[in-house]
Design an enzyme around this catalytic site. Sequence first.
Site, PDB file in Angstrom:
ATOM      1  N   GLU A 177      -5.484  10.909   1.560  1.00  0.00           N
ATOM      2  CA  GLU A 177      -4.350   9.958   1.572  1.00  0.00           C
ATOM      3  C   GLU A 177      -3.019  10.690   1.775  1.00  0.00           C
ATOM      4  OE1 GLU A 177      -5.016   7.970  -2.311  1.00  0.00           O
ATOM      5  OE2 GLU A 177      -6.057   6.427  -1.167  1.00  0.00           O
ATOM      6  N   CYS A 208      -4.459  -0.005  -6.917  1.00  0.00           N
ATOM      7  CA  CYS A 208      -3.074   0.453  -7.092  1.00  0.00           C
ATOM      8  C   CYS A 208      -2.075  -0.416  -6.327  1.00  0.00           C
ATOM      9  CB  CYS A 208      -2.937   1.905  -6.660  1.00  0.00           C
ATOM     10  SG  CYS A 208      -3.601   2.257  -5.023  1.00  0.00           S
TER      11      CYS A 208
HETATM   12 ZN   LIG Z   1      -2.035   1.874  -3.436  1.00  0.00          ZN
END
Ligand SMILES: [Zn+2]
Length: 650
Positions: A334, A427
């Site tokens: 990420e 998230c």
């Molecule tokens: Zn996220």
Amino acid sequence: MAMGAGASADTSAGARTGGPVRPSVAARTTLVPLAAARITGGFWAARRRTNALTSIASGPTKLEEAGNLANLRRAAAAGGGGADDGDGGFSGDFQFQDSDVYKWLEAACWQLGDPENAPEGLAGQVDEIIELIRRAQAPDGYLQTYYQLGSTPRWTELGWGHELYCAGHLIQAAVAHHRVTGRDTLLDVARRLAAHIDATFGVGLDKQVDGVCGHPEIETALVELYRETGEPRHLALAAYFIDRRGAGTLSAGADRGHDRDPGPGYWQDHLPVRETTAVTGHAVRQLYLLAGVADVAAETGDAALHEATLRLWREMADTKTYVTGGVGSRYDWEAFGDPYELPSDRAYTETCAAIAGIQFSWRLALATGDARYSDLVERTLYNGFLSGVGLHGDQWLYVNPLHVREAYSFREGDQTARRTPWFRCACCPPNAMRLLASLPHYVASGSADGIQLHQYATGVYEHGDTELAVETDYPWDGRVTVTVRRAPEVEREIALRIPAWCGEFSVKGEQAKAENGWLRLRRVWQEGEAVRLELKVEPRLTRPHPKVDAVRGCVAIEHGPLVYCLESADQAEGIDLDELALDVHAPLETRRDDELLGGVVVVRTTAEGLMGDSDGGDAVEVTAIPYAVWANREPGAMRVWLPVKSVSKA
Ligand SMILES: [Zn+2]
């Protein structure tokens, strides 16, 4: 930098409004956020209403279904202690499940500050969840159900454990709750937790653990806790955590459950922040850290930290940011890619990274007063962030690619280009909820001189003795009317940001000239006086930076602050988006369609098929929609960057 003026950092009664960032009166910022800002109509009011009435309203159900609340309930039943039976019945795949609850709570608290649009029963739900958190907290102040319920000792997995990360989100929720309601219930929990962290990591004699969290977040939260409580030790600990980074305390070997080593740059532990020259590693970690660095620099006046934030922002904006404002191009970890590594189809660009980018840019806008930071806030807000939020508030994107091919190989999971009601790693949804709920905070700022409008949203913006009402149909239309509702009998400045995308603008009855992105109007204002700004909004073609190989020879359609895309659903049958080449000489026509995707302006133009075919193909009409609203209909292909029809050399 000038001293902050008009900031209200006092914790006494009175100031019960404001948003996520509130510099202390001693902070070295050029601008201060407004204590009172409301969005009352237009584009963002509609999106915020959906956020409140659908997204935030359904949060408790989602958190129940995913087991997050059950974890807190089990910890509470054990009196904040732990179960001694292995995993203790912890629900969820991640150590940081609690943070989803805290982020939802923060969103809910900001929404309570806008009671007209708060869903029914929200205040009661907030109270209930706060009570649950209070009971789940360990007697010594510790709080993270994964470690409370499990058998792994606390503070032994700093890389992946997210203990300080979760603490940070709890603290931010507590600050929001205190700012909006004036009540101490959650702030007390946050203070006990912060005291426990201080005793564990702090620089005092009692220090038991030397290290930093693998996922930054505690830094910015501690500064805000300092701002809310006035306790200097929270600021000191934030500064300590920032300066301890780069010392190599995060070693992958100490982390269970991950057999691959991301390397120290992944969590920004490769170099001290002061020495870094490039954003690196996990994009959300990097940007939460930089938000915290900006906060510490603002409060301490640390020039080296301040310079680091400006340097890193510049590097990110120039070389690692998509046209949508999205950042973090790599699926692998990420992470940020190398400079100009910005592929459209493999764009990871997590929704959370867009949010983190907005938080970082906004802090620099306040610190410097420079319009370029709010330009990037705008670009990100209207494109790379908003694409993450489904039009109806009940579906989300975790990743936000700029190109989905006709033959997209869909695989169930978080990181797909298909909207999902919730994620295993959830998230993004509550993060988007808290940004939308606190959005009025990002629209305007104040200084001793007057008010600055960074974004254009219908609403009311107050700073000290001045109050403005803004009315606009932005981003569809560039006309903005700013009416003075209240002003003193001395000169005040109303500063209007002229977006970087805008080549032409005017203000009725004025010789308007912008400087460095700001149009500054200074005079003694009369009540009822109006400023009529007109930003010329017309569709345009944007070319990519020549170093971005992935989209060389392509153009993107933009219209005002919005980036457009072609999506299959809007094209005539048989049109293959992978085969199209745009005719850059064809006119770009706009049409308002109130029935489409909640009401949008579409852009229509001409393309030809078969870009590899020397004969070209038949000219076809194509319809572009705002990228922000793609993926709200039947799944199909989509692309932002469009190949340009090559001109025959014959
Ligand atoms: Zn996220």
